[in-house]
Design a protein around this motif. Structure first.
Motif, short mmCIF file in Angstrom:
data_model
loop_
_atom_site.label_atom_id
_atom_site.label_comp_id
_atom_site.label_asym_id
_atom_site.label_seq_id
_atom_site.Cartn_x
_atom_site.Cartn_y
_atom_site.Cartn_z
N THR A 146 0.82 -1.21 0.00
CA THR A 146 0.00 0.00 0.00
C THR A 146 0.86 1.26 0.00
O THR A 146 0.59 2.21 -0.75
CB THR A 146 -0.94 0.00 1.23
OG1 THR A 146 -1.79 -1.14 1.15
CG2 THR A 146 -1.79 1.26 1.29
N VAL A 147 1.90 1.28 0.82
CA VAL A 147 2.78 2.46 0.91
C VAL A 147 3.51 2.67 -0.42
O VAL A 147 3.59 3.79 -0.94
CB VAL A 147 3.77 2.31 2.08
CG1 VAL A 147 4.86 3.36 2.01
CG2 VAL A 147 3.04 2.38 3.41
N HIS A 159 9.80 13.68 -7.15
CA HIS A 159 9.70 14.38 -5.87
C HIS A 159 10.29 13.58 -4.71
O HIS A 159 10.47 14.09 -3.61
CB HIS A 159 8.23 14.69 -5.52
CG HIS A 159 7.55 15.53 -6.54
ND1 HIS A 159 6.32 15.20 -7.04
CD2 HIS A 159 7.92 16.67 -7.17
CE1 HIS A 159 5.95 16.10 -7.93
NE2 HIS A 159 6.91 17.00 -8.03
N LEU A 160 10.58 12.30 -5.01
CA LEU A 160 11.02 11.41 -3.94
C LEU A 160 11.96 10.35 -4.52
O LEU A 160 11.59 9.67 -5.48
CB LEU A 160 9.79 10.73 -3.31
CG LEU A 160 9.98 9.86 -2.10
CD1 LEU A 160 10.45 10.68 -0.90
CD2 LEU A 160 8.67 9.17 -1.73
N VAL A 166 10.53 5.45 4.65
CA VAL A 166 9.16 5.92 4.84
C VAL A 166 8.65 5.43 6.18
O VAL A 166 8.92 4.29 6.57
CB VAL A 166 8.23 5.42 3.70
CG1 VAL A 166 6.80 5.85 3.93
CG2 VAL A 166 8.73 5.89 2.35
N ARG A 167 7.91 6.27 6.88
CA ARG A 167 7.26 5.88 8.13
C ARG A 167 5.76 5.82 7.90
O ARG A 167 5.22 6.53 7.06
CB ARG A 167 7.49 6.92 9.24
CG ARG A 167 8.87 7.20 9.59
CD ARG A 167 8.98 8.24 10.73
NE ARG A 167 8.70 9.58 10.24
CZ ARG A 167 7.90 10.46 10.83
NH1 ARG A 167 7.28 10.15 11.94
NH2 ARG A 167 7.72 11.65 10.34
N VAL A 168 5.10 4.98 8.66
CA VAL A 168 3.64 4.96 8.67
C VAL A 168 3.24 5.58 9.99
O VAL A 168 3.69 5.16 11.06
CB VAL A 168 3.08 3.54 8.53
CG1 VAL A 168 1.57 3.53 8.66
CG2 VAL A 168 3.52 2.93 7.20
N VAL A 169 2.40 6.62 9.91
CA VAL A 169 2.01 7.37 11.10
C VAL A 169 0.50 7.32 11.26
O VAL A 169 -0.24 7.61 10.32
CB VAL A 169 2.47 8.85 10.98
CG1 VAL A 169 2.02 9.65 12.18
CG2 VAL A 169 3.98 8.93 10.79
N ASN A 180 11.05 10.36 4.54
CA ASN A 180 12.08 11.04 5.33
C ASN A 180 13.05 11.69 4.35
O ASN A 180 13.65 10.99 3.54
CB ASN A 180 12.80 10.02 6.21
CG ASN A 180 13.78 10.67 7.16
OD1 ASN A 180 13.70 11.86 7.40
ND2 ASN A 180 14.70 9.89 7.66
N PRO A 181 13.20 13.00 4.35
CA PRO A 181 12.60 13.98 5.27
C PRO A 181 11.12 14.17 4.96
O PRO A 181 10.66 13.95 3.85
CB PRO A 181 13.40 15.25 4.99
CG PRO A 181 13.91 15.11 3.60
CD PRO A 181 14.11 13.64 3.37
#
Length: 197
Positions: A146-147, A159-160, A166-169, A180-181
């Motif tokens: 999914t991410v 853009h990345l 990557v974090r899931v928040v 990140n960032p």
């Protein structure tokens, strides 16, 4: 015993163990009990070698049948539970458990049951924990997929970087993928389908 029968054991000593002071000194006799979130079912005091004693489950079944009911095999339209041709002895249960094999048992009233602990895996660990771990692995793989899908357009657009961490928040009821960032975040709430364990 916990993995198979769902029964805990408690040492009855009163002094700290000289080799492991954070534990109580072992005793020949143990209190066997079933521990639930809000209840403690003391089965009795047994010998330190009674890890496979069928009588433990017989006591539980006779005293608290509601505890064993979910583990009782029931008739269905395609199957009738008649009973076991052979009810394993304590020694046979010990050998089977040591080999990672779960044994059905028949109670004195004729009911056939699986162990209340969820079972023993072939490596003698908890089968219930193994199943939960397998479900968790599938859920983590779904989360990763999914991410990656959610951020792929940002990678394609430049853009990345593709190797970004990557974090899931979780923020209240909303779930975000945050690179990140943290220059932006992508709401993945509607795309993420992780059922509870």
């Amino acid at each position: 015993m916990l993995n198979d029968y769902g029964i805990q054991h408690f040492h009855l000593g009163t002094r700290p163990d000289p080799r492991r002071p954070h534990l109580i000194e072992g005793t020949k006799e143990l209190l066997f009990a079933i521990v639930k979130d809000r209840d403690f079912y003391a089965i009795g005091i047994y010998d330190h070698d009674d890890w496979t004693k069928r009588a433990l489950l017989d006591v539980v079944h006779a005293t608290w049948p509601e505890l064993t009911e979910p583990y009782t095999l029931k008739d269905s339209p395609h199957m009738k539970v008649l009973g076991l041709r052979h009810n394993y002895t304590d020694d046979e249960v010990k050998k089977l458990r040591g080999s990672g094999v779960n044994a059905l048992q028949q109670r004195p009233d004729g009911k056939v049951q699986i162990g209340m602990g969820g079972g023993v895996a072939s490596d003698s660990t908890s089968l219930a924990v193994r199943r939960e771990t397998d479900v968790l692995i599938v859920q983590v793989e779904e989360l990763q997929k999914t991410v990656v899908e959610a951020l792929s357009q940002h990678v394609t657009a430049g853009h990345l970087p593709a190797d970004s961490s990557v974090r899931v928040v979780w923020d209240a009821d909303t779930i975000y993928a945050v690179p990140n960032p943290a220059v932006f975040k992508v709401n993945i709430t509607g795309r993420l389908k992780i059922p509870p364990l």
